[in-house]
Design an enzyme around this catalytic site. Structure first.
Site, PDB file in Angstrom:
ATOM      1  CD  GLU A 111      -2.832   1.270   0.052  1.00  0.00           C
ATOM      2  OE1 GLU A 111      -3.045   2.390  -0.465  1.00  0.00           O
ATOM      3  OE2 GLU A 111      -3.368   0.221  -0.374  1.00  0.00           O
ATOM      4  CD  GLU A 133      -2.745   5.514  -6.164  1.00  0.00           C
ATOM      5  OE1 GLU A 133      -3.104   6.322  -5.271  1.00  0.00           O
ATOM      6  OE2 GLU A 133      -3.374   4.492  -6.457  1.00  0.00           O
TER       7      GLU A 133
END
Length: 116
Positions: free
Chosen positions: A63, A70
């Site tokens: 994650e 991102e």
């Protein structure tokens, strides 16, 4: 030595940014608390805890890397771009793989201990 200590601060800032901005990180947090709580309640042996720690860590690392990819992709190419989309999708897929693997491992660890 000060730079080494400061690097821990930067790492904690990054984790805080992930928790502030990524709804899926909250899902992982809830799952982590649930797994630890269930493990404590069942009194799991040390070997099972070792497996759970690896699985939990694997999901959180995936994650965090996904979030970093991102952020970097959005900063580098703010307009929609097919390669950026693929990059983000692949990173999200890594989180999915880690989560499915962790869930499978959790089932293997917990099911024999549950009073069914």
């Amino acid at each position: 030595m000060r730079k080494r200590i400061a690097s821990f601060g930067y790492a904690f800032e990054g984790l805080a940014a992930m928790l502030r901005t990524q709804p899926n990180a909250w899902i992982h947090a809830v799952a982590t608390v649930a797994v630890v709580g269930l493990g404590v309640w069942l009194g799991l042996p040390r070997g099972d805890w070792a497996l759970l720690v690896v699985a939990i860590t694997m999901v959180w690392v995936a994650e965090a890397l996904n979030t970093g990819i991102e952020f970097l992709a959005d900063a580098a190419v703010p307009d929609p771009h097919q390669l950026i989309k693929h990059s983000k999708d692949v990173a999200a897929g890594a989180v999915l793989l880690a989560s499915v693997g962790a869930a499978a491992l959790g089932a293997l660890v917990f099911l024999p201990h549950l009073p069914l």
